[in-house]
Design a protein around this motif. Structure first.
Motif, short mmCIF file in Angstrom:
data_model
loop_
_atom_site.label_atom_id
_atom_site.label_comp_id
_atom_site.label_asym_id
_atom_site.label_seq_id
_atom_site.Cartn_x
_atom_site.Cartn_y
_atom_site.Cartn_z
N GLN A 1 0.83 -1.21 0.00
CA GLN A 1 0.00 0.00 0.00
C GLN A 1 0.86 1.25 0.00
OE1 GLN A 1 -3.72 0.17 0.17
NE2 GLN A 1 -2.97 2.11 -0.65
N ARG A 2 1.91 1.24 0.77
CA ARG A 2 2.80 2.40 0.87
C ARG A 2 3.49 2.68 -0.47
NH1 ARG A 2 5.10 0.75 4.91
NH2 ARG A 2 7.01 -0.19 4.04
N VAL A 3 3.94 1.64 -1.14
CA VAL A 3 4.62 1.83 -2.43
C VAL A 3 3.64 2.34 -3.48
CG1 VAL A 3 5.78 0.63 -4.31
CG2 VAL A 3 6.37 0.09 -1.95
N VAL A 4 2.45 1.78 -3.52
CA VAL A 4 1.43 2.25 -4.47
C VAL A 4 1.10 3.71 -4.21
CG1 VAL A 4 -0.98 2.01 -5.19
CG2 VAL A 4 0.46 -0.03 -4.93
N ASP A 5 0.96 4.09 -2.95
CA ASP A 5 0.68 5.49 -2.62
C ASP A 5 1.81 6.41 -3.08
OD1 ASP A 5 -1.70 4.77 -1.44
OD2 ASP A 5 -0.92 4.80 0.61
N THR A 6 3.05 5.93 -2.97
CA THR A 6 4.21 6.76 -3.33
C THR A 6 4.22 7.12 -4.80
OG1 THR A 6 5.55 5.77 -1.55
CG2 THR A 6 6.73 6.84 -3.36
N VAL A 7 3.87 6.16 -5.67
CA VAL A 7 3.97 6.40 -7.11
C VAL A 7 2.62 6.72 -7.75
CG1 VAL A 7 5.96 4.86 -7.27
CG2 VAL A 7 3.67 3.95 -7.72
N TRP A 8 1.57 6.77 -6.95
CA TRP A 8 0.22 6.87 -7.48
C TRP A 8 0.01 8.06 -8.40
CZ3 TRP A 8 -4.02 4.08 -8.17
CH2 TRP A 8 -5.20 4.74 -8.50
N GLN A 9 0.32 9.22 -7.95
CA GLN A 9 0.00 10.42 -8.71
C GLN A 9 0.67 10.43 -10.09
OE1 GLN A 9 0.60 14.09 -6.61
NE2 GLN A 9 -0.07 15.37 -8.31
N SER A 10 1.95 10.16 -10.14
CA SER A 10 2.65 10.22 -11.42
C SER A 10 2.23 9.09 -12.35
CB SER A 10 4.17 10.18 -11.20
OG SER A 10 4.55 8.98 -10.55
N CYS A 11 2.03 7.89 -11.82
CA CYS A 11 1.71 6.74 -12.67
C CYS A 11 0.25 6.74 -13.10
CB CYS A 11 2.05 5.45 -11.95
SG CYS A 11 3.81 5.30 -11.55
N PHE A 12 -0.65 7.15 -12.22
CA PHE A 12 -2.06 7.20 -12.58
C PHE A 12 -2.32 8.26 -13.64
CE2 PHE A 12 -6.48 8.58 -11.95
CZ PHE A 12 -7.13 7.37 -12.07
N ASN A 13 -1.53 9.30 -13.65
CA ASN A 13 -1.72 10.38 -14.63
C ASN A 13 -0.94 10.16 -15.92
OD1 ASN A 13 -3.47 12.05 -13.07
ND2 ASN A 13 -1.73 12.71 -11.85
N ASP A 14 -0.20 9.07 -16.01
CA ASP A 14 0.56 8.76 -17.21
C ASP A 14 -0.24 7.80 -18.08
OD1 ASP A 14 2.36 8.09 -19.17
OD2 ASP A 14 3.95 7.43 -17.82
N THR A 15 -0.85 8.30 -19.14
CA THR A 15 -1.72 7.49 -19.99
C THR A 15 -1.03 7.00 -21.26
OG1 THR A 15 -2.60 9.41 -21.17
CG2 THR A 15 -3.74 8.74 -19.14
N ARG A 16 0.27 7.21 -21.40
CA ARG A 16 0.96 6.75 -22.61
C ARG A 16 0.77 5.24 -22.83
NH1 ARG A 16 6.87 9.03 -21.34
NH2 ARG A 16 6.12 8.62 -19.23
N PRO A 17 0.54 4.81 -24.06
CA PRO A 17 0.56 5.56 -25.33
C PRO A 17 -0.78 6.18 -25.71
CG PRO A 17 0.33 3.25 -25.81
CD PRO A 17 0.46 3.34 -24.31
N PHE A 18 -1.79 6.07 -24.83
CA PHE A 18 -3.09 6.70 -25.10
C PHE A 18 -3.03 8.18 -24.79
CE2 PHE A 18 -3.92 2.27 -24.09
CZ PHE A 18 -4.83 1.89 -25.05
N GLU A 19 -3.85 8.96 -25.49
CA GLU A 19 -3.94 10.39 -25.19
C GLU A 19 -4.74 10.62 -23.93
OE1 GLU A 19 -5.35 12.61 -28.51
OE2 GLU A 19 -3.65 12.11 -29.79
N GLN A 20 -5.78 9.82 -23.70
CA GLN A 20 -6.58 9.96 -22.51
C GLN A 20 -7.27 8.63 -22.23
OE1 GLN A 20 -10.09 12.54 -22.96
NE2 GLN A 20 -9.70 12.56 -25.17
N VAL A 21 -7.85 8.52 -21.04
CA VAL A 21 -8.51 7.28 -20.61
C VAL A 21 -10.00 7.54 -20.49
CG1 VAL A 21 -8.73 5.56 -18.79
CG2 VAL A 21 -6.47 6.50 -19.38
N TYR A 22 -10.80 6.66 -21.10
CA TYR A 22 -12.24 6.72 -20.97
C TYR A 22 -12.68 5.73 -19.91
CZ TYR A 22 -11.99 9.32 -25.31
OH TYR A 22 -11.68 10.27 -26.27
N ARG A 23 -13.32 6.22 -18.88
CA ARG A 23 -13.66 5.38 -17.72
C ARG A 23 -15.08 4.85 -17.79
NH1 ARG A 23 -10.85 9.45 -13.23
NH2 ARG A 23 -8.88 9.64 -14.31
#
Length: 236
Positions: free
Chosen positions: A214-236
């Motif tokens: 949980q701690r590791v996921v929290d550490t990288v969450w913001q940068s990795c969740f906002n990285d949508t490469r190679p897609f331009e955006q994510v449709y939820r």
């Protein structure tokens, strides 16, 4: 090291000729791909696999999985898009190393940098679930090639799991509503992505347990969740 639901580490040279019932689900898959790709084989191992493969009657059990895989490779926009980007990075994934097999563990699939992608036919309910699983593993393949992912590094592992669950479609809100109802509608997508990432990192042999995952996921969450490469955006 392969990326899968248990994310265990195995080296291609550690092939075993034990009977299938004595192998873990991941080990059976790893050995199966090794035999099919010809990596690190000797004559004894080849004969052992041919015997085990016939005994498991895999061609019949995996028929619908193979048909679904072939359909997705030809028609799925997500799969075709990810396959194209993996190729652009020098990857060589195709029907020879995207394999259907029976898995002992409750997982949908896995990715191994040298052996390819596994689709677990006995845990895949329909071709749309297969699409999500295949897309998930293709994100892992893309990340491995693009970012030189090292799964002994828990931050690397957490990041690729966040991205794979986010980009594959497996956490789309409609799926989560069917599982958990309408409550907390606005947070369902992120909750699903985070949950899947924590569970996968937790299974990494280099992880001490749920708290560290949980701690590791929290550490990288913001940068990795906002990285949508190679897609331009994510449709939820």
């Amino acid at each position: 090291m392969a990326i899968s639901s248990d994310d265990s580490q195995h080296k291609p040279s550690e092939l075993s000729t034990s009977s299938p019932e004595k192998l873990t689900g991941f080990e059976w898959w790893r050995r199966s791909l090794a035999y099919r790709t010809g990596l690190g084989l000797n004559e004894q191992e080849q004969k052992q696999y041919e015997h085990d493969y016939t005994a498991k009657n895999l061609p019949d059990m995996c028929k619908s999985c193979v048909e679904g895989r072939d359909w997705m490779l030809q028609y799925s926009p997500t799969v075709i898009f990810m396959m194209d980007h993996v190729r652009k990075l020098g990857g060589n994934l195709n029907v020879t190393n995207i394999n259907c097999d029976v898995c002992d563990d409750t997982k949908g699939g896995g990715f191994h940098p040298e052996m390819g992608i596994l689709l677990c036919s006995n845990w895949i309910r329909n071709k749309w679930q297969l699409e999500d699983i295949l897309a998930h593993e293709l994100v892992h393949a893309y990340d491995y090639l693009k970012f030189k992912v090292d799964l002994t590094n828990l931050k690397h592992h957490a990041c690729t799991e966040i991205r794979a669950s986010m980009l594959s479609g497996e956490c789309r809100i409609f799926n989560e509503i069917k599982k958990t109802g309408l409550g907390n509608f606005g947070s369902k997508f992120q909750t699903c992505v985070r949950r899947r990432a924590v569970l996968s990192v937790q299974a990494n042999p280099n992880c001490s347990g749920p708290e560290e995952a949980q701690r590791v996921v929290d550490t990288v969450w913001q940068s990795c969740f906002n990285d949508t490469r190679p897609f331009e955006q994510v449709y939820r």
